[in-house]
Design a protein around this motif. Structure first.
Motif, PDB file in Angstrom:
ATOM      1  N   ASP A 135       0.817  -1.220   0.000  1.00 23.89           N
ATOM      2  CA  ASP A 135       0.000   0.000   0.000  1.00 23.89           C
ATOM      3  C   ASP A 135       0.849   1.267   0.000  1.00 23.89           C
ATOM      4  N   PRO A 136       1.820   1.400   0.892  1.00 20.63           N
ATOM      5  CA  PRO A 136       2.612   2.645   0.864  1.00 20.63           C
ATOM      6  C   PRO A 136       3.448   2.780  -0.397  1.00 20.63           C
ATOM      7  N   LEU A 137       3.856   1.665  -0.991  1.00 22.59           N
ATOM      8  CA  LEU A 137       4.652   1.709  -2.224  1.00 22.59           C
ATOM      9  C   LEU A 137       3.798   2.139  -3.415  1.00 22.59           C
ATOM     10  N   LEU A 138       2.560   1.639  -3.481  1.00 26.46           N
ATOM     11  CA  LEU A 138       1.651   2.024  -4.562  1.00 26.46           C
ATOM     12  C   LEU A 138       1.259   3.498  -4.459  1.00 26.46           C
ATOM     13  N   ARG A 139       1.160   4.006  -3.241  1.00 27.13           N
ATOM     14  CA  ARG A 139       0.806   5.416  -3.053  1.00 27.13           C
ATOM     15  C   ARG A 139       1.931   6.344  -3.517  1.00 27.13           C
ATOM     16  N   LEU A 140       3.158   5.804  -3.602  1.00 22.99           N
ATOM     17  CA  LEU A 140       4.290   6.595  -4.077  1.00 22.99           C
ATOM     18  C   LEU A 140       4.358   6.661  -5.600  1.00 22.99           C
ATOM     19  N   SER A 141       3.563   5.846  -6.269  1.00 16.34           N
ATOM     20  CA  SER A 141       3.491   5.880  -7.723  1.00 16.34           C
ATOM     21  C   SER A 141       2.565   7.004  -8.168  1.00 16.34           C
ATOM     22  N   GLU A 142       2.864   7.585  -9.329  1.00 17.36           N
ATOM     23  CA  GLU A 142       1.983   8.639  -9.852  1.00 17.36           C
ATOM     24  C   GLU A 142       0.661   8.066 -10.345  1.00 17.36           C
ATOM     25  N   ALA A 143       0.617   6.747 -10.589  1.00 13.61           N
ATOM     26  CA  ALA A 143      -0.622   6.099 -11.048  1.00 13.61           C
ATOM     27  C   ALA A 143      -0.608   4.647 -10.594  1.00 13.61           C
ATOM     28  N   GLY A 144      -0.674   4.449  -9.268  1.00 15.22           N
ATOM     29  CA  GLY A 144      -0.659   3.093  -8.731  1.00 15.22           C
ATOM     30  C   GLY A 144      -1.901   2.319  -9.139  1.00 15.22           C
ATOM     31  N   ARG A 145      -1.708   1.048  -9.449  1.00 13.46           N
ATOM     32  CA  ARG A 145      -2.814   0.192  -9.870  1.00 13.46           C
ATOM     33  C   ARG A 145      -2.716  -1.153  -9.141  1.00 13.46           C
ATOM     34  N   ALA A 146      -3.839  -1.606  -8.596  1.00 13.67           N
ATOM     35  CA  ALA A 146      -3.904  -2.915  -7.948  1.00 13.67           C
ATOM     36  C   ALA A 146      -4.972  -3.751  -8.633  1.00 13.67           C
ATOM     37  N   ILE A 147      -4.598  -4.947  -9.029  1.00 12.46           N
ATOM     38  CA  ILE A 147      -5.506  -5.882  -9.691  1.00 12.46           C
ATOM     39  C   ILE A 147      -5.645  -7.082  -8.762  1.00 12.46           C
ATOM     40  N   ILE A 148      -6.822  -7.266  -8.210  1.00 12.47           N
ATOM     41  CA  ILE A 148      -7.070  -8.300  -7.213  1.00 12.47           C
ATOM     42  C   ILE A 148      -7.942  -9.377  -7.856  1.00 12.47           C
TER      43      ILE A 148
END
Length: 253
Positions: A135-148
């Motif tokens: 979660d904290p790593l994805l928030r550091l991306s300019e366009a974080g994407r999670a595919i569950i």
């Protein structure tokens, strides 16, 4: 969602990457330019994936892979993975939480405790630990994407599929809560129902079924990979890969 996005320079973590849908998602993301962190228990499958990605890179100059042999019941291992990603790249752009186990198809009252516990450990607790870690790593991306990755079993709750259905219902609930928590950020979360696909898990669940009647996992992966692109606007919705479309939840009055 049919156009493959340009993932050049993007860091993508894919679990269950040694076979099936996860294998082809990892291959296709690498071909689109991503550096894929490929996680699976099976070293041989990861090495085969790496060979394919290297061959593609030799042809096109795109894509790289870092192989991570890891069992998702190794919770401290998942935590270490997050730390290693932060140390090396400082962020994560894409999470594909694909790894899962079926357990046993049978009457709920007859399922052994150790089988039930493993399904929950891998499918639910492992997914939660991944979410917590990245979660904290994805928030550091300019366009974080999670595919569950989920399953239609979470909604059909058909006879004899109890542990698997329960685990995927829990995964969907976590993903929706996570999406609501992050709705005011650039992180977007897609919950994917891949539908019946020609995989080893499907063959285990439906041994009498003709696999030729099912789509190949590479076809399903082609529909899922675009969810990693910056153009994704939805969050917290189910994406039906067979229909290639999002579904909206009907909320109670």
């Amino acid at each position: 969602m049919t156009d493959t996005p340009d993932l050049t320079g993007r860091i993508a973590l894919v679990t269950g990457a040694s076979r099936g849908i996860g294998y082809f998602i990892a291959r296709q993301m690498a071909a689109a330019g991503a550096h894929v962190i490929a996680v699976a228990r099976t070293v041989g499958g990861l090495e085969e994936l790496d060979d394919e990605i290297k061959a593609e890179r030799a042809r096109t100059g795109k894509g790289e892979a870092t192989l991570v042999p890891l069992d998702l019941t190794d919770m401290t291992g998942i935590d270490r993975l997050g730390g290693a990603i932060h140390e090396r790249w400082g962020k994560l752009d894409v999470l594909v939480a694909n790894a899962g186990v079926l357990g046993v198809i049978g009457p709920l009252a007859h399922i052994e405790a150790k089988v039930f516990d493993k399904v929950m450990a891998v499918n639910v607790t492992g997914t939660w630990r991944l979410i917590r870690t990245v979660d904290p790593l994805l928030r550091l991306s300019e366009a974080g994407r999670a595919i569950i990755m989920s399953s239609g079993a979470a909604h059909s709750a058909r006879a004899y599929w109890g542990p698997y259905a329960a685990s995927k219902a829990a995964v969907e609930a976590m993903a929706r809560s996570w999406a609501d928590e992050t709705k005011n950020t650039s992180l977007k979360i897609a919950i994917v129902n891949p539908g019946a696909t020609r995989t080893a898990m499907r063959a285990q669940a439906m041994p009498g079924e003709d696999p030729a009647t099912l789509p190949h996992p590479s076809e399903i992966a082609t529909r899922i990979v675009p969810l990693a692109g910056a153009a994704l606007a939805h969050t917290g919705l189910i994406f039906d890969a067979r229909a290639d479309a999002f579904q909206r939840y009907r909320m109670p009055d």
